[in-house]
Design an enzyme around this catalytic site. Sequence first.
Site, PDB file in Angstrom:
ATOM      1  N   VAL A  94      -6.511 -15.181   9.384  1.00 16.84           N
ATOM      2  CA  VAL A  94      -6.097 -15.396   7.998  1.00 16.84           C
ATOM      3  C   VAL A  94      -4.664 -15.909   7.924  1.00 16.84           C
ATOM      4  O   VAL A  94      -4.349 -16.839   7.172  1.00 16.84           O
ATOM      5  CB  VAL A  94      -6.265 -14.092   7.181  1.00 16.84           C
ATOM      6  CG1 VAL A  94      -5.675 -14.261   5.784  1.00 16.84           C
ATOM      7  CG2 VAL A  94      -7.736 -13.713   7.089  1.00 16.84           C
ATOM      8  N   LYS A 137     -13.489  -1.571  -0.581  1.00 14.07           N
ATOM      9  CA  LYS A 137     -13.286  -2.598  -1.608  1.00 14.07           C
ATOM     10  C   LYS A 137     -13.643  -2.050  -2.991  1.00 14.07           C
ATOM     11  O   LYS A 137     -12.947  -2.302  -3.976  1.00 14.07           O
ATOM     12  CB  LYS A 137     -14.117  -3.836  -1.282  1.00 14.07           C
ATOM     13  CG  LYS A 137     -13.634  -4.566  -0.033  1.00 14.07           C
ATOM     14  CD  LYS A 137     -14.659  -5.590   0.439  1.00 14.07           C
ATOM     15  CE  LYS A 137     -14.176  -6.334   1.684  1.00 14.07           C
ATOM     16  NZ  LYS A 137     -15.278  -7.089   2.333  1.00 14.07           N
TER      17      LYS A 137
END
Lengths: 440, 440
Positions: free
Chosen positions: B14, B205
């Site tokens: 990332v 999440k």
Amino acid sequence: MRPFHVALIGLGTVGTGVAKLLVEHADRNARRAGRSIVLKHVIVRDAQRRRGVALVNGLLHSDVAHAIEDPEVDAIVEVMGGTDLARRHLLAALNAGKDVVTANKALLCVHGDEIFAAAKRNGRTVCFEAAVAGGVPVIAGVGQSLSGNQITGIEAILNGTSNYILTQMSATGSAFDDVVKEAQALGYAEADPTMDIDGTDAAQKLAILVRIAFGTKVQPADFVRQGIDTLEASDLAYAAELGYAVKLLARAKLTGGKLELHVQPTLVRRDRPLAQVDGARNMIAVDGDAVGTVWWSGPGAGQMATASAVVADVIDLAVGRAQRTFPQLDLWGDGAPVPLLPIENIRRRSYFRFNVEDRPHVVADIADVLGRHEISLASIIQHEAPDLGEADDPPQEMHPIVPLVVMTHRATEGQVRAAEAEFARLSALRGPWVRMPVAD
Amino acid sequence: MRPFHVALIGLGTVGTGVAKLLVEHADRNARRAGRSIVLKHVIVRDAQRRRGVALVNGLLHSDVAHAIEDPEVDAIVEVMGGTDLARRHLLAALNAGKDVVTANKALLCVHGDEIFAAAKRNGRTVCFEAAVAGGVPVIAGVGQSLSGNQITGIEAILNGTSNYILTQMSATGSAFDDVVKEAQALGYAEADPTMDIDGTDAAQKLAILVRIAFGTKVQPADFVRQGIDTLEASDLAYAAELGYAVKLLARAKLTGGKLELHVQPTLVRRDRPLAQVDGARNMIAVDGDAVGTVWWSGPGAGQMATASAVVADVIDLAVGRAQRTFPQLDLWGDGAPVPLLPIENIRRRSYFRFNVEDRPHVVADIADVLGRHEISLASIIQHEAPDLGEADDPPQEMHPIVPLVVMTHRATEGQVRAAEAEFARLSALRGPWVRMPVAD
């Protein structure tokens, strides 16, 4: 922090929804905004009429100028609709130093330049999340959440009425006119559904998205635009037979540095998310060069869904976010906007449904025309003709008229239009044919 | 306006994507932000290793403190992963007066309280769009675009790996272990996919979404959580026979003022958008009391998709939007958080697959247990047993073992667990059974 004061112009369906959210949920709005949001004026034509929301005395009146000139008012929320009066009110508000929120897509399409320029001149903000796809926050999505991307394409179902009609025609096999009447009875279509059915409404919304995503100023007149009123239930059945659903698709696509734009009933492969959007729901698929494809979906219209988007804009203004976002949206077009791809150069596959005489050589004639314009056939559907009775070999004047469905490989709009000019001269073709593009 | 300076901690997958977007698209970032965004430090463990992005000399080094203490740096972007070092760096950055961006969901779950409190104390901002659903901007959606609503429910597919595995098992009929190996070979699953498969990743999440949507602080340990590793391809086939797809569904629902939370493989009616999400895609359906249901969908992981969300956060900081949004997210929980519904009170339909001896009275025994706990049967599937050869009526010890699928009407988790305690004592049931909830 001092309260944020709002004047609402219009108390129709959406206006009533906005007033409800502001009045009935003042506490939670204050929590989200970090300050109170106070509805100070509600401007209507007839202040005596009964309304669907309880408002304290004195709030409701007809004096727009009084509201706009009230020094305490921070923002004007326009939900009256129409373009002439709404334009005048918004310009007056911006010139008086107020920020504005509008749900009016037609207004932004017709007078957007003037309104955005007035905002820039006065250092004010225009919010318009509710103008595209109602409760679906795609303006924030494109203008803010995908800011790390160059947008490369938008494909969207932006008109719930036409999607409802296509869904019903496909599910029941009913004719277009019957489904429209049913949709009107259920409140999914207006008394005059022309703008929904002919693609104008979707084109106006796409024009707003295109302005944010590509910096390109377009009017619906710049689009290839085609309505759904020429389709028959059989077209939806043939599409299904070929593995597709038919959607009124609004599309903007970067192609070799130019922008391809169209709003047309389009064959979409059945396994794609856009093909699975049924009823009045909207969906917007946005391609970014970093993120890939992101989809937004939800209610594109309706009182409270649209009010949800309007109130989010009001809260964004009260928080001070919208004032930061708006100057970066490049609505003034100072950057280099992406130019339009000439319509003739748009390259797609096509679906045709012809009504043809059921006699030898018709398919060959059509294939010949397509071939001379370098358009290849991908598939053909011709079902057996209905039985005409005893005669196995009817005399020539009795050739039944049968549908013939042809799907082509990719060809430019220019090639296809040239072929169509020749189709018009083929005696075996009866009446107008239907043509739709096929999405990649 | 002076440039906005960023220090990046971590240059893995990332991080490399973020560096690429910042370095290779500096012009467009500056247009979107209204000011230049300059990558000033890139912190790595080994500054000598070759990297997948071209960086100017001196940018790459290992001295975190130097980057954090650089008075020119405005924001620290943490994409190193892990929880201990990342926590220390973020706290140091906040205490040094820097805003921070993180893609680290585990960190926010474990140390969120401490990090958010440090941000509040220092008047700084924490951005974490990339921590939930990668490139799908659902944090902005819930925290900002739906601010005019009370969120009443969230249903989401938040783990791409498990959704890919379920999709492949369903499409090919392959066994779980084989599909996992294939997913690892294709890069859809990590070498150790435990956190994806057992629901931990999705629960982390969901915990972040729940904090924003309901003000409720939860840990994955507070959830009903069930992985997908006990499922067989036959479960997906039976679900399909009943009209459902199986998804690892993360769900939060307001029920009578309390919050119902679970992450479980769940039967979802096939015509619902969530059931149609195939492969590694994520989808989040959010119910608001004004808007109805809005869906977000797209790539929940991947280098550039996640980088897209990180860079959007950086641009939001450079614009000054994020600093306005963050204090309103109520992450400190000063408001009244929604309390959790006790697990035993969660009320749903259930799917069971038992392995039973194919002899009389087995169905009656199961129905009897369910009935005594006031759980009604909705449907049963028992296919014919495989042929055991000549004997039409095999002796008792030869009863074949066959699957028996039972779907119940709604019952509480407490009722179902009590029934399961009795199932464990039924001699005709062989081995463990599979239970999954059925979404409304």
